[in-house]
Design an enzyme around this catalytic site. Structure first.
Site, PDB file in Angstrom:
ATOM      1  N   GLU A   1       0.882  -1.311   0.056  1.00 38.56           N
ATOM      2  CA  GLU A   1       0.095   0.107  -0.128  1.00 38.56           C
ATOM      3  C   GLU A   1       0.946   1.273  -0.031  1.00 38.56           C
ATOM      4  O   GLU A   1       0.402   2.390   0.154  1.00 38.56           O
ATOM      5  CB  GLU A   1      -0.969  -0.101   1.246  1.00 38.56           C
TER       6      GLU A   1
ATOM      7  N   ASP B   1      -4.827   3.166   0.315  1.00 36.26           N
ATOM      8  CA  ASP B   1      -3.490   3.803   0.775  1.00 36.26           C
ATOM      9  C   ASP B   1      -2.725   4.026  -0.387  1.00 36.26           C
ATOM     10  O   ASP B   1      -2.197   5.175  -0.569  1.00 36.26           O
ATOM     11  CB  ASP B   1      -2.835   3.435   1.914  1.00 36.26           C
TER      12      ASP B   1
HETATM   13  C1  PEP Z   1      -6.183  -0.043   2.272  1.00 44.79           C
HETATM   14  O1  PEP Z   1      -5.288   0.809   2.534  1.00 44.79           O
HETATM   15  O2  PEP Z   1      -6.292  -0.334   0.997  1.00 44.79           O
HETATM   16  C2  PEP Z   1      -6.482  -0.772   3.253  1.00 44.79           C
HETATM   17  C3  PEP Z   1      -7.445  -1.988   2.830  1.00 44.79           C
HETATM   18  O3  PEP Z   1      -6.541  -0.653   4.479  1.00 44.79           O
HETATM   19  P1  PEP Z   1      -7.128   0.395   5.408  1.00 44.79           P
HETATM   20  O4  PEP Z   1      -8.392   0.778   4.708  1.00 44.79           O
HETATM   21  O5  PEP Z   1      -7.658  -0.418   6.486  1.00 44.79           O
HETATM   22  O6  PEP Z   1      -6.086   1.237   5.631  1.00 44.79           O
HETATM   23 MG    MG Z   2      -4.509   0.725   4.476  1.00 46.43          MG
END
Ligand code: PEP
Ligand code: MG
Length: 597
Positions: free
Chosen positions: A445, A469
């Site tokens: 990410e 992210d």
């Molecule tokens: C992301 O970043 O795509 C993810 C799945 O994690 P979160 O949304 O919890 O940061």
């Molecule tokens: Mg994330």
């Protein structure tokens, strides 16, 4: 807030936009949930009345305590102990010696009735907390207000407006809803709720989703504008509320609602079928969850496992850290329900948009780029290893995998894996059972991880792409800033190239690649990902049937051709059109479901 009971509906249709936090459409009459201050009369009392007032106060405290314990019991039975724990904070307010002594002192000194004195003192305390910098402490202000209201109702012998005893179906309209208000709502009567404040990760939003009620929050001052009994259309998907809708609007949304119901029924029939293309190419389709209570809905929607269990919810809204046993209980509960399918437990991902109380994670100038997630865990090895031990113990009972968030380079994986080995040793010494060969994954990410995916792949068993992210970091667009939301574009060629690169690098190194970001839950984008060779799609439970439908509606070659076409394009509009064209051909129902509104 003025009383709005009995006012007539206005004639003009008005549209309000907020944040849709629980999807679906509801059409119904407004019920104004007055979470407003109780009106209290100020009275002088005689000296001999002072002990009587104090006795009344103590009696009201006892009754309120009993009331809260009852609510805790109901919520615990209905939604699980984690939700019920929110009320521990309420109970603490009732036991706060300085607040109680302040009240008793003032009754003797000022000789006013207890309702008035208590309301004044409660307000003073709530105001002090609401002005604090720390988000955790700030939130305590609403706990205090909630408790003060309950005590006052008991003093006045009045019952609070009870949303669990509603007689007809309503849309709840409120400034804010305390967890007790939302948790006790009866789904059969409350068809939706809308609030002035709130965010997607607030407790009310999470509860709304688990209760499956469409909800829109962050509507600013809507509770002061809507009238009791006014007709409302709530679109929890787009975050729109239409007050006093025209006949034409009601007709249009009723049609969409009916169509959605028909499509949803059709989609439900796919529940037990595999996520495979028309020519038999199969992918894994899993669900993202935040609480153990989300598992039944995920499985009912046809998920073949949990691709992302966000564990940070455990650490929010509390002062003390959850211990190994408490965490183990939650992870075990999930893993046992989901097995033989996999449960991927993500280690603590706090910081950024996932606030926790200040002593744990200090405030920073750039929280999204700061001391968060794996960085925090590698610096707090006790907290990290406690969680790893809990995850490992759950791996002895179910098909559990562990995943590290916010990996920026392979050194972090090496260090995290070393700590995982230490946690294993600690369990061995204690004679605890666990899966020694537990699979370890990295979330991709951060752009640096995406660009070094080939190196990272040699250190893990799988990847899960976190596009929520990845997009914000690759495009430099804050994921929660609505002013630049137009720049947050998963179809951006940079994003598509990064994803292709991650999948290809993972496959070259012999590991599987999944995605748990929201992008995987968007039918037209899922077509591109399928064509790029993504092995696992992990999406929210509500999106599972749609993604299964889209995968079951195309040939793999069609998806591959689409992926090639969009990767060769530099025009986001054109990419959107290409996706829509294939979606329209393969699964026109889904175009209705996603695009009509
Ligand atoms: C992301 O970043 O795509 C993810 C799945 O994690 P979160 O949304 O919890 O940061
Ligand atoms: Mg994330």
């Amino acid at each position: 807030m003025p009383t709005r009971d009995g006012r007539r509906g206005r004639a003009r249709e008005t549209i309000y936009r907020g944040i849709g936090v629980s999807p679906g459409i509801a059409i119904g009459r407004a019920f104004i949930f007055d979470s407003e201050e109780v009106v209290v009369v100020k009275r002088r009392i005689d000296a001999d009345q002072v002990p009587v007032e104090i006795a009344r106060f103590e009696d009201a405290l006892v009754r309120t305590r009993r009331e809260i314990l009852d609510i805790q019991k109901t919520i615990s039975a209905r939604l699980g102990t984690e939700h019920a724990e929110i009320f521990n904070a309420h109970l603490l307010v009732l036991e706060d010696r300085s607040l109680i002594e302040d009240v008793i002192k003032r009754i003797g000194r000022d000789r006013h009735n207890i309702e008035y004195v208590f309301q004044q003192v409660g307000k003073k305390y709530a105001d002090i907390f609401s002005q604090m910098e720390d988000d955790y402490l700030k939130e305590r202000a609403s706990d205090i207000r909630d408790v003060v209201r309950r005590v006052l109702h008991n003093l006045l012998g009045r019952k609070r407006e009870d949303v669990s005893a509603l007689r007809e179906e309503v849309v709840i309209v409120a400034y804010d809803l305390s967890p007790s208000d939302t948790a006790l709502m009866h789904k059969e009567k409350v068809i939706s709720f809308i609030t002035d404040v709130g965010a997607p990760t607030s407790h009310t939003a999470i509860l709304a989703r688990s209760l499956k009620v469409p909800a829109v929050v962050g509507l600013r001052d809507i509770s002061g504008k809507i009238m009791a009994g006014e007709l409302l259309v709530v679109d929890g998907t787009s975050g729109t509320v239409i007050a006093s809708p025209s006949k034409e609007t009601v007709r249009r949304f009723s049609q969409v609602r009916t169509r959605l119901q028909v499509i949803e029924e059709r989609l439900t029939s796919l529940r037990d079928l595999p996520a495979e293309t028309l020519d038999g190419y199969r992918v894994a389709l899993a669900a993202n969850i935040e609480l153990p209570e989300d598992v039944p809905a995920a499985l009912a929607s046809g998920a073949e496992g949990i691709g992302l269990y966000r564990t940070e919810f455990f650490f929010m809204n509390r002062r003390e850290l959850p211990g190994e046993d408490e965490q183990y209980e939650a992870y075990r509960k999930v893993a046992e329900q989901v097995r033989p399918h996999p449960t991927i437990i993500r280690t603590l991902d706090i910081g950024g948009d996932k606030f926790v109380s200040e002593p744990l994670v200090p405030r920073e100038m750039n929280p999204f780029l700061g001391w968060r997630a794996i960085r925090f865990c590698l610096a707090n090895t006790d907290i990290f290893k406690t969680q790893l031990r809990a995850i490992l113990r759950a791996s002895g009972l179910g098909n559990v995998k562990v995943m590290f968030p916010m990996i920026s380079g392979h050194e972090e994986v090496v260090r995290a894996r070393a700590l995982l080995e230490e946690a294993k040793d600690e369990l061995r010494k204690r004679g605890r059972r666990f899966n020694d060969r537990i699979q370890v994954g990295a979330m991709i990410e951060i752009p640096s991880a995406a660009l070094t995916a080939d190196i990272l792949a040699r250190h893990v068993d799988f990847f899960s792409i976190g596009t929520n992210d990845l997009i914000q970091y690759a495009l430099a667009v804050d994921r929660i800033n609505e002013k630049i939301a137009y720049l947050y574009e998963p179809r951006h060629p940079a994003i598509l190239r990064l994803i292709r690169q991650i999948i290809a690098a993972g496959h070259r190194e012999g590991i599987w690649v999944g995605m748990c970001g929201e992008m995987a839950g968007e039918p037209s984008l899922a077509l591109i990902l399928l064509g790029m060779g993504l092995d696992e799609f992990s999406v929210s439970a509500v999106s599972i049937p749609e993604i299964k439908k889209v995968i079951r509606s195309v040939q793999l070659a069609e998806a591959r051709a689409l992926a090639d076409e969009v990767l060769a394009s530099s025009d986001v509009g054109q990419i959107r059109e290409s996706c829509k064209k294939l979606l329209l051909k393969a699964a026109p129902d889904l175009v209705v479901l996603k695009g009509e509104r």
